[in-house]
Motif scaffolding. Structure first.
Motif, PDB file in Angstrom:
ATOM      1  N   ALA A   1       0.852  -1.187   0.000  1.00  0.00           N
ATOM      2  CA  ALA A   1       0.000   0.000   0.000  1.00  0.00           C
ATOM      3  C   ALA A   1       0.886   1.234   0.000  1.00  0.00           C
ATOM      4  N   VAL A   2       0.467   2.256  -0.709  1.00  0.00           N
ATOM      5  CA  VAL A   2       1.243   3.491  -0.763  1.00  0.00           C
ATOM      6  C   VAL A   2       0.291   4.667  -0.916  1.00  0.00           C
ATOM      7  N   ASP A   3       0.602   5.750  -0.229  1.00  0.00           N
ATOM      8  CA  ASP A   3      -0.184   6.974  -0.365  1.00  0.00           C
ATOM      9  C   ASP A   3       0.348   7.789  -1.540  1.00  0.00           C
ATOM     10  N   TYR A   4      -0.570   8.408  -2.283  1.00  0.00           N
ATOM     11  CA  TYR A   4      -0.169   9.316  -3.352  1.00  0.00           C
ATOM     12  C   TYR A   4      -1.052  10.564  -3.274  1.00  0.00           C
TER      13      TYR A   4
ATOM     14  N   LEU B   1      -3.265   3.799  -2.425  1.00  0.00           N
ATOM     15  CA  LEU B   1      -3.327   2.832  -3.519  1.00  0.00           C
ATOM     16  C   LEU B   1      -2.750   1.509  -3.018  1.00  0.00           C
ATOM     17  N   MET B   2      -3.474   0.418  -3.262  1.00  0.00           N
ATOM     18  CA  MET B   2      -3.068  -0.877  -2.738  1.00  0.00           C
ATOM     19  C   MET B   2      -3.086  -1.934  -3.821  1.00  0.00           C
ATOM     20  N   ASP B   3      -2.397  -3.044  -3.556  1.00  0.00           N
ATOM     21  CA  ASP B   3      -2.534  -4.209  -4.426  1.00  0.00           C
ATOM     22  C   ASP B   3      -4.019  -4.511  -4.614  1.00  0.00           C
ATOM     23  N   GLY B   4      -4.404  -4.784  -5.852  1.00  0.00           N
ATOM     24  CA  GLY B   4      -5.798  -5.097  -6.133  1.00  0.00           C
ATOM     25  C   GLY B   4      -6.623  -3.898  -6.542  1.00  0.00           C
ATOM     26  N   ALA B   5      -6.050  -2.704  -6.447  1.00  0.00           N
ATOM     27  CA  ALA B   5      -6.794  -1.505  -6.827  1.00  0.00           C
ATOM     28  C   ALA B   5      -7.182  -1.558  -8.303  1.00  0.00           C
TER      29      ALA B   5
ATOM     30  N   ILE C   1       2.795   2.811  -8.598  1.00  0.00           N
ATOM     31  CA  ILE C   1       2.819   1.408  -9.044  1.00  0.00           C
ATOM     32  C   ILE C   1       4.254   0.965  -9.293  1.00  0.00           C
ATOM     33  N   GLN C   2       5.019   1.796  -9.990  1.00  0.00           N
ATOM     34  CA  GLN C   2       6.381   1.420 -10.351  1.00  0.00           C
ATOM     35  C   GLN C   2       7.323   1.386  -9.147  1.00  0.00           C
ATOM     36  N   GLN C   3       7.218   2.392  -8.301  1.00  0.00           N
ATOM     37  CA  GLN C   3       8.154   2.482  -7.188  1.00  0.00           C
ATOM     38  C   GLN C   3       7.909   1.420  -6.126  1.00  0.00           C
ATOM     39  N   HIS C   4       6.666   0.962  -6.009  1.00  0.00           N
ATOM     40  CA  HIS C   4       6.331  -0.001  -4.962  1.00  0.00           C
ATOM     41  C   HIS C   4       5.911  -1.355  -5.531  1.00  0.00           C
ATOM     42  N   ASP C   5       6.086  -1.508  -6.843  1.00  0.00           N
ATOM     43  CA  ASP C   5       5.790  -2.777  -7.521  1.00  0.00           C
ATOM     44  C   ASP C   5       4.392  -3.291  -7.143  1.00  0.00           C
ATOM     45  N   LEU C   6       3.408  -2.409  -7.218  1.00  0.00           N
ATOM     46  CA  LEU C   6       2.036  -2.793  -6.887  1.00  0.00           C
ATOM     47  C   LEU C   6       1.447  -3.677  -7.982  1.00  0.00           C
ATOM     48  N   THR C   7       0.645  -4.631  -7.581  1.00  0.00           N
ATOM     49  CA  THR C   7      -0.109  -5.444  -8.524  1.00  0.00           C
ATOM     50  C   THR C   7      -1.528  -4.904  -8.545  1.00  0.00           C
ATOM     51  N   VAL C   8      -1.824  -4.110  -9.587  1.00  0.00           N
ATOM     52  CA  VAL C   8      -3.134  -3.474  -9.691  1.00  0.00           C
ATOM     53  C   VAL C   8      -3.942  -4.153 -10.791  1.00  0.00           C
TER      54      VAL C   8
ATOM     55  N   VAL D   1      -0.227  -2.646 -15.543  1.00  0.00           N
ATOM     56  CA  VAL D   1      -1.361  -3.342 -14.928  1.00  0.00           C
ATOM     57  C   VAL D   1      -1.177  -4.842 -15.139  1.00  0.00           C
ATOM     58  N   LYS D   2      -0.874  -5.555 -14.054  1.00  0.00           N
ATOM     59  CA  LYS D   2      -0.517  -6.967 -14.176  1.00  0.00           C
ATOM     60  C   LYS D   2      -1.720  -7.898 -14.215  1.00  0.00           C
TER      61      LYS D   2
END
Length: 913
Positions: free
Chosen positions: A429-432, A441-445, A538-545, A563-564
């Motif tokens: 999870a990361v705040d933007y 913004l979190m994984d699954g968003a 997404i890029q900096q925290h390798d989020l799976t959205v 978007v994976k």
């Protein structure tokens, strides 16, 4: 060409005041034998052969083989099929017209008449793949996106305008009109085609091939058609028959009705899963059963559209009263409607109640059993029940625990809009910040929610359901989550007409589903950029959205490179997920959000009833179709203002980065190259299963540091103006650099890491695949690609074969091939070779460092399905040989391959006179 008509089957049919000539199947059956139980789709093929019988390409034995199919329910006989017309979209159409222009120039240089290079069959090209979602969630988005599209693509559009004037039998539907398959369904197709010959009007089934996989959508209207590569389509335009084996036909029996709350999308995802599991690659699928009596034409078209996803050549629905009703609704002339009924009844092509044709095999579905579904996270055949989407996502990223504290649950709530599955400790999870607001913004968003694609936007029931759900959501006080990029891209302007008539446009706008364009947009990868802070997060925290789209393709790297996971869903579910904001929310039972009264709002609270949808559909009327298709080929002022050079041959511009003269026909005046064994070939890529044409030749974003990006920058093009690979298919320099450049492709030579790189074996360097291929070419080293099952699945993308050819790849060895890509490889002179059962790259312990020899070609006459030997030479000096099957499947393909490719074969014939 007049038919020999050896069976004396030509007859007259009077419909109203008009008399038609036709080739009667019942009359032919008096000689061939009873064909009443022949599948309808094969009856269409039989009529085609009957009409084109010439004693050479079509013989009496071919006709008899069609009738005899009933005995064996399969056949190894090759036939020559001639479709009535060709359909193109601009991503595949531009390179096809580039090839035709290059063939004209080659013909002129050889001293021939360039006008001989001219479509002999009617061709319609619909510009629908170029509009991108640059602007969204604004009433001004449509106008702004169209303006950007025209500016970006001015070179391509000028080229197509030249083609529109230079070639006969070639029409162009301008941008901003609709998606080719929906325009085909609503306007171009007629179920029964006519042509004037020697003063008489000949009637016959409407048939076509198209340069897009989803050409099969028209099967819903009783029109036999399927996707082919642009290479094969060009040959068909130039009078070459489509060479094919008489197919197996799988019957799919539909009974019952869909339950309340279940959509056509849910049905098609179920059908896709069933048929892909059955195994129908290379086969026809034909739908039958009394359930068809209550299945609307739009639902049939939705099912037919997805034939490439279930792997079939086509998904055919016979003509019946529902077909006639749709033809009338969509504004076809009454004489056409009456002809369709009279002709199909006279030919035994009319669906009767209780009809049970004979099939190679069959399966059945009671539509009452269908449940709400999505497909994902990366294949259209992977259907997931609505209630399990969150669980499947968690399994995909490796989360299996349940929340262990109130704090974890709170974090998940903030990121997803409802209680979610999984442990917050494992969920990134990361705040933007955006416009002064902080969001999590979190994984699954869900970062993309797109009502897009011909598959569903052609269907008023699911589109009205989306509009009604939006209305109810707005009335409850819900809004989409701020990180969701939402868009509405219908397949035709008729959709806008009926949304307006039903009073639903305002509500869609309020939720951010404003009109962004009439085109494929997100489904083809033209989703446009996400907001910059979201992309950075997404890029900096390798989020799976996630994306949720009403499309037909969700392959890796297709929708958006960041978007994976991508999920196919009905339009109303697209809206619902935009409200929920996360695929980790179980929207089947958890709240979508909080209403203006402070109470949770659930999906069941805003889901429209079948009665409400039916009432809304009554707003769709024939006048809408008449209005929007009155001047379908005219285009707007911007289109009409494009300057058009008047010349039989094209004036190539050396500095163009969109349109370049391709190198394919430079040696056409010389004899075809000798076909011999391949010695000391290096492996360019070692790939796994389900490598798609998107992996081989991506359509979406061009990375600045990729070979194609470097080339464009060298030409003075800034990254902001790169556009997409799809839009630059008229430039072989871009496309060969983009071959195998998908950021999600995995090369086992590098341990399966993602990205379009490989190991250059002599030096041991890791290089971009293009750069390695050029080094091998400079050294005179032939190349081979080795892969697993279902190689080339997905879009009918001719550049996946053209690029492979230009990289110097001589053969692709795989466990199995998807139909269109195999054909395209042959059409570009690349050998498709198939491992025998029990053998593959893993059983051979290939690392990619080996050299390969392909033996059995020297001094022999090529023939279909010949056996060849592959010799593997390892670094330690050991050798191993395996027998492989050459997938040149027909005699025509043998001739094409010997000539260097299908277009080379045609051009050599035309030059020879």
């Amino acid at each position: 060409m007049p038919s020999l008509d050896s069976l004396n089957s030509r007859r007259s049919l009077v419909v109203g005041a008009q008399t038609y000539q036709y080739f009667s199947l019942p009359e032919a059956a008096k000689t061939l034998g009873n064909i009443d139980q022949l599948p309808m789709s094969l009856k269409v093929l039989l009529e085609n052969l009957l009409r084109w019988e010439d004693g050479k390409t079509v013989t009496g034995a071919d006709l008899q083989a069609m009738a005899d199919w009933l005995n064996s329910r399969s056949s190894e006989r090759e036939i020559q099929y001639r479709p009535a017309r060709v359909l193109m979209q601009d991503f595949t159409g531009v390179p096809a017209v580039v090839d035709l222009a290059a063939m004209r120039e080659a013909m002129a240089k050889a001293g021939g008449d360039p006008q001989k290079i001219n479509p002999l069959s009617p061709v319609d090209l619909v510009i629908d793949h170029s509009v991108m979602v640059d602007r969204f969630a604004s009433p001004a988005a449509f106008g702004e996106n169209v303006a950007i599209e025209m500016q970006r693509n001015s070179e391509r559009y000028a080229f197509l305008r030249w083609g529109q004037h230079a070639f006969a039998n070639f029409r162009v539907v301008p941008p901003g009109t609709g998606i080719c398959h929906q325009v085909n369904l609503e306007y171009l197709a007629s179920s029964v085609w006519t042509r004037v010959e020697d003063g008489q009007t000949l009637a016959f089934p409407d048939t076509l091939v198209g340069t897009d996989s989803h050409t099969t959508m028209i099967n819903g209207l009783g029109v036999l058609g399927w996707g082919v590569g642009g290479i094969e389509a060009e040959a068909a335009m130039l009078g070459q028959p489509v060479s094919m084996l008489i197919p197996e036909v799988i019957g799919f029996k539909l009974t019952g009705k869909l339950k309340e709350g279940i959509t056509a999308t849910d049905l098609v995802l179920t059908v896709t899963q069933m048929l892909r599991s059955k195994g129908v690659v290379g086969k026809f699928v034909e739908f039958y059963g009394d359930g068809l009596a209550d299945l609307p034409l739009a639902d049939r078209a939705t099912i037919a559209n997805m034939a490439p996803e279930y792997g079939a050549t086509c998904g055919f629905f016979p003509v019946d009263a529902i077909t006639l009703g749709y033809l009338r609704l969509s504004g076809r002339p009454e004489q056409t409607v009456k002809l369709v009924e009279a002709y199909c009844k006279a030919q035994g092509l009319w669906r009767e109640q209780g009809q049970e044709p004979v099939f190679s095999d069959s399966l059945a579905l009671d539509m009452d059993s269908v449940e709400a579904s999505l497909a994902g996270p990366k294949r259209p055949q992977d259907r997931v029940a609505l209630s399990r989407v969150g669980k499947v996502f968690d399994e995909f990223i490796g989360v299996h625990l349940t929340p262990s504290s109130n704090e974890e649950s709170r974090l998940l709530d903030e990121g997803g809009g409802g209680a979610a599955v999984g442990s917050a400790a494992q969920i990134a999870a990361v705040d933007y910040e955006h416009e002064g607001q902080t969001h999590r913004l979190m994984d699954g968003a869900v970062v993309i929610a797109a009502i897009t694609s011909c598959t569903n936007t052609s269907n008023p029931s699911v589109m009205m359901a989306a509009g009604l759900l939006a209305k109810k959501a707005v009335e409850k006080g819900l809004q989409r989550k701020p990180w969701v990029k939402s868009s509405l891209a219908p397949g035709s302007k008729v959709v806008t007409e009926y949304f307006n008539a039903a009073g639903l446009t305002h509500y869609l706008d309020q939720l951010g589903f404003s009109l962004v364009g009439y085109g494929c947009t997100t489904c083809i990868g033209n989703s446009g950029p996400l907001l910059e802070p979201i992309e950075q997060a997404i890029q900096q925290h390798d989020l799976t959205v996630a994306s949720v789209l009403s499309g037909n393709r969700n392959f890796e790297g297709r929708v958006h490179p960041l978007v994976k996971t991508n999920w196919l869903a009905s339009p109303p579910l697209v809206v619902a997920y935009a409200l929920a904001g996360s695929v980790r929310v179980d929207i089947s039972k958890e709240a979508l959000g909080q209403g203006k009264d402070g109470q949770p709002v659930y999906l069941k609270d805003i889901w429209p009833s079948q009665r409400e949808i039916a009432e809304a559909i009554l707003k769709v009327d024939t006048a809408m179709f008449h209005k929007e298709y009155a001047e379908v080929f005219a285009g707007d002022a911007q289109w009409q203002a494009i300057a058009v050079p008047q010349a039989a041959t094209y004036a190539w511009q050396a500095d163009s980065t969109y349109i370049q003269h391709p190198p394919f026909f430079e040696d056409i005046a010389e004899a075809p190259p000798h076909i011999g064994d391949i010695h000391q070939a290096r492996i360019l890529a070692l790939l796994g299963d389900s490598v798609t044409t998107d992996h081989i030749s991506p359509a979406g974003n061009i990375k600045a540091d990729s070979p194609a990006g470097r080339y464009l920058r060298e030409q003075g093009v800034e990254p902001v103006d790169f556009n997409s690979y799809g839009s630059r298919r008229g430039n072989h320099e871009v496309m060969m650099r983009g071959t195998f450049a998908n950021i999600r492709i995995r090369n086992e030579m590098l341990g399966g890491e993602e990205g379009g790189n490989t190991l250059h074996v002599p030096s041991g360097e890791k290089l971009a695949i293009y750069d390695a291929a050029m080094r091998y070419q400079d050294a005179g080293t032939p190349l081979v690609v080795v892969a697993g099952k279902e190689y080339g699945t997905g879009s009918s993308r001719d550049w996946a074969a053209k690029g492979t050819n230009l990289l110097g790849v001589k053969a692709v060895i795989a466990e199995s091939f998807e139909r269109i890509h195999r054909s395209n490889l042959v059409g570009m002179g690349v050998l498709p070779l198939q491992f025998k059962p029990g053998q593959d790259r893993q059983s051979l312990h290939l690392t990619g460092r080996e050299t390969l020899g392909i033996h059995g070609l020297d001094g022999v006459e090529l023939h279909p399905h010949m056996q060849l030997m592959v010799e593997v030479s390892r670094e330690d000096g050991t050798r191993e040989s395996v027998e492989v099957l050459c997938r040149i499947d027909t005699l025509n393909e043998v001739e094409y391959f010997k000539a260097g490719g299908i277009l080379h074969y045609v051009l050599r014939q035309l030059i020879a006179g």
